[in-house]
Design a protein around this motif. Sequence first.
Motif, PDB file in Angstrom:
ATOM      1  N   CYS A 145       6.514  21.673   1.981  1.00 47.54           N
ATOM      2  CA  CYS A 145       7.859  21.422   1.446  1.00 47.54           C
ATOM      3  C   CYS A 145       8.971  21.599   2.472  1.00 47.54           C
ATOM      4  N   GLN A 146       8.620  21.736   3.734  1.00 48.41           N
ATOM      5  CA  GLN A 146       9.645  21.818   4.780  1.00 48.41           C
ATOM      6  C   GLN A 146      10.385  20.485   4.850  1.00 48.41           C
ATOM      7  N   PRO A 147      11.634  20.497   5.290  1.00 45.65           N
ATOM      8  CA  PRO A 147      12.363  19.231   5.445  1.00 45.65           C
ATOM      9  C   PRO A 147      11.909  18.513   6.717  1.00 45.65           C
ATOM     10  N   PHE A 148      11.125  17.477   6.556  1.00 49.58           N
ATOM     11  CA  PHE A 148      10.610  16.711   7.686  1.00 49.58           C
ATOM     12  C   PHE A 148      11.232  15.319   7.669  1.00 49.58           C
ATOM     13  N   PRO A 149      12.455  15.183   8.138  1.00 55.71           N
ATOM     14  CA  PRO A 149      13.110  13.880   8.034  1.00 55.71           C
ATOM     15  C   PRO A 149      12.453  12.786   8.862  1.00 55.71           C
ATOM     16  N   GLU A 150      11.813  13.133   9.950  1.00 57.36           N
ATOM     17  CA  GLU A 150      11.239  12.110  10.817  1.00 57.36           C
ATOM     18  C   GLU A 150       9.727  12.003  10.658  1.00 57.36           C
ATOM     19  N   HIS A 151       9.252  12.149   9.406  1.00 56.55           N
ATOM     20  CA  HIS A 151       7.817  12.048   9.140  1.00 56.55           C
ATOM     21  C   HIS A 151       7.223  10.787   9.727  1.00 56.55           C
ATOM     22  N   LYS A 152       6.053  10.926  10.287  1.00 56.15           N
ATOM     23  CA  LYS A 152       5.253   9.748  10.584  1.00 56.15           C
ATOM     24  C   LYS A 152       4.502   9.443   9.299  1.00 56.15           C
ATOM     25  N   MET A 183       0.833  -1.187   0.000  1.00 58.80           N
ATOM     26  CA  MET A 183       0.000   0.000   0.000  1.00 58.80           C
ATOM     27  C   MET A 183       0.873   1.244   0.000  1.00 58.80           C
ATOM     28  N   ASP A 184       0.339   2.304  -0.535  1.00 57.17           N
ATOM     29  CA  ASP A 184       1.033   3.583  -0.521  1.00 57.17           C
ATOM     30  C   ASP A 184       0.985   4.167   0.883  1.00 57.17           C
ATOM     31  N   THR A 185       1.974   4.982   1.190  1.00 57.62           N
ATOM     32  CA  THR A 185       1.960   5.676   2.479  1.00 57.62           C
ATOM     33  C   THR A 185       1.960   7.171   2.229  1.00 57.62           C
ATOM     34  N   ILE A 186       1.355   7.869   3.162  1.00 53.26           N
ATOM     35  CA  ILE A 186       1.299   9.327   3.085  1.00 53.26           C
ATOM     36  C   ILE A 186       1.936   9.882   4.343  1.00 53.26           C
ATOM     37  N   LYS A 187       2.845  10.809   4.168  1.00 54.59           N
ATOM     38  CA  LYS A 187       3.458  11.476   5.307  1.00 54.59           C
ATOM     39  C   LYS A 187       2.429  12.401   5.940  1.00 54.59           C
ATOM     40  N   THR A 188       2.400  12.409   7.260  1.00 54.86           N
ATOM     41  CA  THR A 188       1.449  13.236   7.988  1.00 54.86           C
ATOM     42  C   THR A 188       2.201  14.280   8.798  1.00 54.86           C
ATOM     43  N   VAL A 189       1.785  15.535   8.656  1.00 60.62           N
ATOM     44  CA  VAL A 189       2.421  16.636   9.375  1.00 60.62           C
ATOM     45  C   VAL A 189       1.353  17.405  10.138  1.00 60.62           C
ATOM     46  N   LYS A 190       1.562  17.532  11.452  1.00 57.13           N
ATOM     47  CA  LYS A 190       0.634  18.291  12.288  1.00 57.13           C
ATOM     48  C   LYS A 190       1.011  19.766  12.214  1.00 57.13           C
ATOM     49  N   VAL A 191       0.034  20.583  11.834  1.00 54.88           N
ATOM     50  CA  VAL A 191       0.217  22.028  11.706  1.00 54.88           C
ATOM     51  C   VAL A 191      -0.763  22.707  12.657  1.00 54.88           C
ATOM     52  N   VAL A 192      -0.245  23.501  13.580  1.00 59.52           N
ATOM     53  CA  VAL A 192      -1.106  24.242  14.493  1.00 59.52           C
ATOM     54  C   VAL A 192      -1.127  25.703  14.042  1.00 59.52           C
ATOM     55  N   VAL A 193      -2.322  26.276  14.042  1.00 59.34           N
ATOM     56  CA  VAL A 193      -2.520  27.651  13.595  1.00 59.34           C
ATOM     57  C   VAL A 193      -2.908  28.482  14.810  1.00 59.34           C
ATOM     58  N   VAL A 194      -2.045  29.451  15.158  1.00 60.19           N
ATOM     59  CA  VAL A 194      -2.281  30.269  16.349  1.00 60.19           C
ATOM     60  C   VAL A 194      -2.251  31.749  15.989  1.00 60.19           C
ATOM     61  N   GLY A 195      -2.814  32.536  16.860  1.00 64.37           N
ATOM     62  CA  GLY A 195      -2.824  33.977  16.678  1.00 64.37           C
ATOM     63  C   GLY A 195      -4.019  34.576  17.386  1.00 64.37           C
ATOM     64  N   ILE A 211      -4.849  16.501   1.953  1.00 64.27           N
ATOM     65  CA  ILE A 211      -3.712  15.829   1.341  1.00 64.27           C
ATOM     66  C   ILE A 211      -3.234  16.698   0.190  1.00 64.27           C
ATOM     67  N   VAL A 212      -1.933  16.986   0.202  1.00 59.67           N
ATOM     68  CA  VAL A 212      -1.322  17.873  -0.780  1.00 59.67           C
ATOM     69  C   VAL A 212      -0.341  17.070  -1.621  1.00 59.67           C
ATOM     70  N   GLN A 213      -0.414  17.223  -2.924  1.00 56.95           N
ATOM     71  CA  GLN A 213       0.508  16.568  -3.849  1.00 56.95           C
ATOM     72  C   GLN A 213       1.766  17.425  -3.993  1.00 56.95           C
ATOM     73  N   GLY A 232       5.850  14.067  -6.829  1.00 55.30           N
ATOM     74  CA  GLY A 232       4.832  13.039  -7.003  1.00 55.30           C
ATOM     75  C   GLY A 232       4.356  12.423  -5.702  1.00 55.30           C
ATOM     76  N   SER A 233       5.053  12.680  -4.604  1.00 52.27           N
ATOM     77  CA  SER A 233       4.619  12.152  -3.315  1.00 52.27           C
ATOM     78  C   SER A 233       3.505  13.043  -2.751  1.00 52.27           C
ATOM     79  N   SER A 234       2.866  12.533  -1.726  1.00 51.07           N
ATOM     80  CA  SER A 234       1.789  13.289  -1.083  1.00 51.07           C
ATOM     81  C   SER A 234       2.100  13.472   0.388  1.00 51.07           C
ATOM     82  N   ILE A 235       1.492  14.485   0.955  1.00 54.20           N
ATOM     83  CA  ILE A 235       1.645  14.751   2.379  1.00 54.20           C
ATOM     84  C   ILE A 235       0.276  15.147   2.923  1.00 54.20           C
ATOM     85  N   ARG A 236      -0.051  14.623   4.092  1.00 53.17           N
ATOM     86  CA  ARG A 236      -1.317  14.968   4.748  1.00 53.17           C
ATOM     87  C   ARG A 236      -1.023  16.063   5.758  1.00 53.17           C
TER      88      ARG A 236
END
Length: 191
Positions: free
Chosen positions: A164-171, A1-13, A47-49, A53-57
């Motif tokens: 596009c940030q460098p996330f080397p330890e993506h879950k 199966m394909d895997t998608i990298k997941t990045v938690k983004v918190v929006v504050v202000g 999910i962003v392409q 060609g990879s995707s990230i959630r």
Amino acid sequence: MDTIKTVKVVVVGESGAGKTALLTSFLENTFEADPLTTIGIDFKHKIVQLSDGSSIRLQLWDTAGQERFRQLAPSYIRSSRVALLIFDLSDEHAAEHLIRWKRIIDKDRGPHTITIIVGNKCDLVNGRRLMNVKQIIKEADHEYIETSAKTGKNIKELFSMVACQPFPEHKTSEIVLLNAPRPHEEQSCCK
């Protein structure tokens, strides 16, 4: 199966900075002039392409800016990979808000949390910028972008910057097709 990298983004202000409007512009390509006030925390994802060609959630956590909900933000900041610090460019108190939220992020962020400062509502400033805000941004040494949720200016660019940030330890998480049979199972819905 394909895997998608997941990045938690918190929006504050600060309340009224346009956090929810900015997310709505990104997620739905629409603008609500008078969106409902966020109570506590709101969660959405997209999910962003990527260009390779990879995707990230992107898990997008929209925090409430009101004083009574501020105590919720630190735990979300701590576990996030990206903290978007949104402030209203047209607000005469923008510098104070920027300093307050930057302190909260700096105090509570995890060791790998990336902060991006976002000056929202650039459609309202007509070329004038508050000098004290410019100085704070310069001293902060974080990436910075100006957006307008109303016109859509730089919304795609902002979330491209995030993805596009460098996330080397993506879950990663597997894509599970709900209608696909599991390995070694019959294609029966009931047993």
